[in-house]
Write a protein that holds these residues in place. Structure first.
Motif, PDB file in Angstrom:
ATOM      1  N   GLN A 462      -4.404  96.455  17.816  1.00  0.00           N
ATOM      2  CA  GLN A 462      -3.189  96.931  17.918  1.00  0.00           C
ATOM      3  C   GLN A 462      -2.042  96.729  19.013  1.00  0.00           C
ATOM      4  O   GLN A 462      -0.972  96.654  18.831  1.00  0.00           O
ATOM      5  N   ILE A 463      -2.717  96.291  20.192  1.00  0.00           N
ATOM      6  CA  ILE A 463      -1.865  95.916  21.364  1.00  0.00           C
ATOM      7  C   ILE A 463      -1.627  94.579  21.567  1.00  0.00           C
ATOM      8  O   ILE A 463      -0.878  94.236  22.403  1.00  0.00           O
ATOM      9  N   CYS A 464      -2.252  93.561  20.707  1.00  0.00           N
ATOM     10  CA  CYS A 464      -2.327  92.234  21.154  1.00  0.00           C
ATOM     11  C   CYS A 464      -0.870  91.636  20.957  1.00  0.00           C
ATOM     12  O   CYS A 464      -0.719  90.647  21.854  1.00  0.00           O
ATOM     13  N   LYS A 466       1.937  93.110  21.873  1.00  0.00           N
ATOM     14  CA  LYS A 466       2.895  93.830  22.475  1.00  0.00           C
ATOM     15  C   LYS A 466       3.140  93.135  23.784  1.00  0.00           C
ATOM     16  O   LYS A 466       2.207  92.153  24.095  1.00  0.00           O
ATOM     17  N   VAL A 469       2.349  96.407  28.761  1.00  0.00           N
ATOM     18  CA  VAL A 469       1.257  97.467  28.568  1.00  0.00           C
ATOM     19  C   VAL A 469       1.287  98.167  30.104  1.00  0.00           C
ATOM     20  O   VAL A 469       1.177  97.541  31.126  1.00  0.00           O
ATOM     21  N   ASN A 515       7.117 100.398  21.413  1.00  0.00           N
ATOM     22  CA  ASN A 515       6.318  99.242  21.604  1.00  0.00           C
ATOM     23  C   ASN A 515       5.685  99.156  23.011  1.00  0.00           C
ATOM     24  O   ASN A 515       5.247  97.902  23.417  1.00  0.00           O
ATOM     25  N   THR A 516       5.624 100.036  23.778  1.00  0.00           N
ATOM     26  CA  THR A 516       5.051  99.979  25.137  1.00  0.00           C
ATOM     27  C   THR A 516       3.691 100.527  25.251  1.00  0.00           C
ATOM     28  O   THR A 516       3.661 102.206  25.351  1.00  0.00           O
ATOM     29  N   PRO A 517       2.402 100.337  24.844  1.00  0.00           N
ATOM     30  CA  PRO A 517       1.442 101.124  24.841  1.00  0.00           C
ATOM     31  C   PRO A 517       1.087 101.514  26.167  1.00  0.00           C
ATOM     32  O   PRO A 517       1.355 100.857  27.291  1.00  0.00           O
ATOM     33  N   TYR A 546      -2.739 105.799  24.442  1.00  0.00           N
ATOM     34  CA  TYR A 546      -4.170 105.435  24.232  1.00  0.00           C
ATOM     35  C   TYR A 546      -4.846 106.231  25.185  1.00  0.00           C
ATOM     36  O   TYR A 546      -4.852 105.771  26.300  1.00  0.00           O
TER      37      TYR A 546
END
Ligand code: G6P
Length: 608
Positions: A462-464, A466, A469, A515-517, A546
């Motif tokens: 899911q975050i790759c 973005k 982070v 868009n910023t985990p 998360y």
């Protein structure tokens, strides 16, 4: 960083050279080259930008043969990445490979240009080659004398190996601040910047010491010290198993090293935890125990991941044994004049024991008023180990992946044992007992958390894609947030920052959007209620959250919970590092990055 391999033998030297520099790839480099002297006494040189495999292809095409040669992997410092700047550098009959930096190279270059030398590269190494040639020919000196005259004119840190077409049966190795090790063979000998390069051909090593010059032939080695006296240096037998430098079925060294952590930690703890819940370091004799008894303050220095380990240790030293602890990045420590509190012990932390900034910090500290110094290091025989008053080895085994994993967790393990040792000396036996009991559980706890690999992979998917982070934590888990961010940034090239959870509202909240985990490390501990408030602040701003925790009580929108197994609070920083390593690994895997050798980075940074 730059790597050197050289050999004088009776067989073709080429295989030894290429296999050796292939083993040094992990240190990081941008170009590679080698030179040999062939049977007709001609110098044959092959160089290329890019990977050692490219060099191997070229070597095969040329089909060269010789009994003496040098090879090098270059990590650009002086001059751009180009074939011309790649080592070896040649001045007529002289061939040089070199690690380090010659600070006065531009003055020497001007001098040599006036003497008629032509430069084909921008490197300081070519300056050494020409200067050596100049000194050799001025008064028809023997090569060793010419080298001695040359190095008197060089300022900086360096190690180098020289071969001379006129005496093609000897290698000359010089060490000044950068490591060099001689490998001993049968009727053949070797030199390298790292013993790993030579494990294929020998297990017997001699580490050169500061300012040593070694003349190495296939049946004879003479080492001279600074005063030009022949000196005996102890031979060491390497216990490194060859398969520890192989991937053994894993896709990357980093993956292997993540999974090795329970075993590495068991090795680190072995013989050091006693059945009566006490800690025991065989390294600590009466004198060293006295040092720990008298210490009233601690100053820790390190770089990169080692620095992050130091930040965790600060929480432990202060909360568990009430010792004030200052932590500083090594290069900053040497950039100022520190005020030193009474009875302060300096601790250097380093995986490699060769990081120039950390080594310089130790040397700087020796001139200041410290009670003593100790290093926590993974590499026996390294410069830091040799130059420190006392060393506690982390015993994690060789680490190849540039991004540190098992070194970090074993450093933390040793640091926690050191806290226990101080507790013992200060008669805080309940603290010592608690630490020891928790450490006994650590390998099993890590085995448990490694089983979460698949759920972490889902998050990584899911975050790759973005671009940014954030990692947040509180208390001793705040440095773990920083370490998690560093891992992600190093190997995936995604911008990532670690923050104390409470600090978000003072700036980083401005970055929050869908868009910023935000990776939150929030185990159920004394700070849990506080961090919950911070999580709520992120959720209110539609942040993508998360949460890594053992306790799920979150009902916010856009919040994903990664349930982790139980762990004792004291060892939680070590435990919570693992999922973040796995996260970085899976993101980088998704993005098809060069995980073990990320761009522009080096494993062992031997320049300032
Ligand atoms: C380099 C490596 C890092 C490492 C740092 C300190 O930057 O890429 O992984 O943490 O050096 O290295 P040391 O060997 O001193 O721990």
């Amino acid at each position: 960083m730059c790597g050197i391999v050289a050999s004088v033998t009776q067989r073709n030297v080429i295989n030894i050279l290429v296999k050796g520099i292939k083993k040094l790839e992990y240190r990081g480099y941008d170009s590679a080259g080698l030179a040999i002297i062939n049977d007709q006494k001609n110098i044959m040189r092959i160089r290329c930008v890019g990977k050692v495999n490219e060099l191997i292809k070229k070597v095969k095409e040329k089909n060269i043969f010789g009994n003496i040669g040098v090879a090098h992997t270059r990590w650009a410092t002086h001059g751009k990445i180009s074939k011309e700047n790649t080592h070896p550098h040649i001045s007529s009959n002289i061939v040089v490979v070199h690690n380090g930096i010659i600070e006065n190279s531009s003055q020497l270059r001007n001098f040599l240009i006036k003497k008629g030398y032509i430069f084909y590269s921008e490197t300081d190494t070519e300056v050494i080659a020409h200067l050596l040639h100049w000194e050799q020919n001025k008064k028809k000196e023997h090569l060793k004398t010419a080298i001695q005259k040359t190095i008197k004119q060089l300022y900086g840190n360096y190690s180098m190996v020289v071969i001379d077409q006129r005496s093609p049966s000897e290698l000359i190795a010089v060490r000044s601040s950068s490591p060099l090790v001689i490998g001993l063979g049968s009727e053949e000998n070797f030199v390298a910047s790292d013993q790993i390069a030579l494990l294929d051909v020998t297990k017997r090593f001699i580490y050169l010491e500061e300012d040593d010059i070694a003349i190495i032939k296939n049946r004879e080695i003479n080492i001279f010290n600074k005063r030009n006296t022949i000196i005996h240096r102890k031979e060491m037998y390497s216990n490194i198993q060859y398969n520890t430098v192989e991937k053994t079925g894993y896709r990357h060294y980093m993956e292997k090293e993540i999974y090795e952590q329970p075993e590495s930690i068991r090795n680190t703890l072995k013989y050091r935890l006693q059945e009566n819940n006490t800690v025991y370091f065989s390294e600590l004799e009466k004198k060293e125990k006295k040092l720990l008894k008298n210490l009233e303050n601690i100053q820790i220095v390190g770089c990169g991941t080692s620095y992050n380990a130091a930040m965790v240790a600060k929480y432990w030293f202060e909360s568990l044994v009430n010792i004030p602890c200052h932590v500083e990045i090594a290069s900053e420590f040497t950039s100022r004049k520190p005020a030193i509190s009474k009875n302060t012990v300096l601790i250097t932390l380093s995986q490699s024991g060769e990081t120039a900034d950390t080594l310089l910090a130790l040397r700087y500290a020796k001139k200041l008023n410290y009670l003593g110094n100790l290093t926590i290091c993974n590499m026996e025989g390294s410069s830091l180990v040799k130059e420190s008053d006392l060393c506690l080895l982390t015993k994690s085994g060789i680490e190849i992946g540039v991004a540190s994993t098992k070194s970090f967790t074993t450093q933390l393990t040793v640091l926690l044992m050191l806290v226990a040792q101080i507790a013992q000396i200060k008669k805080k036996t309940h603290i010592e007992k608690k630490i020891v009991q928790n450490l006994y559980m650590l390998p099993i706890r890590i085995e448990n958390v490694l089983k979460k690999d698949q759920s972490i992979k889902i998050i990584a998917d899911q975050i790759c894609d973005k671009n940014n982070v954030l990692f947040v934590g509180k208390g001793e888990l705040y440095p773990i947030a920083i370490e998690g961010a560093l891992k992600l940034k190093e190997i995936s090239y995604i911008h990532a920052e670690g923050y104390p959870a409470g600090e978000l509202k003072h700036g980083p909240l401005a970055l929050i959007d869908q868009n910023t985990p935000v990776i939150v490390i929030a185990p159920k501990n004394a700070l849990w209620l506080k961090i919950q408030k911070n999580i709520h602040e992120i959720a209110l701003r539609d942040g993508l959250i998360y949460i890594f925790s053992n306790y799920n009580d979150y009902h916010e929108n856009n919040t994903f919970f990664i349930k982790l197994p139980y762990v004792e609070e004291l060892i939680a920083p070590i435990f919570y590092t693992i999922p973040l390593q796995l996260l970085a690994y899976h993101v980088a895997l998704n993005k098809n990055r060069n995980i073990d050798q990320p761009r522009n980075l080096a494993k062992s940074v031997t320049v300032e």
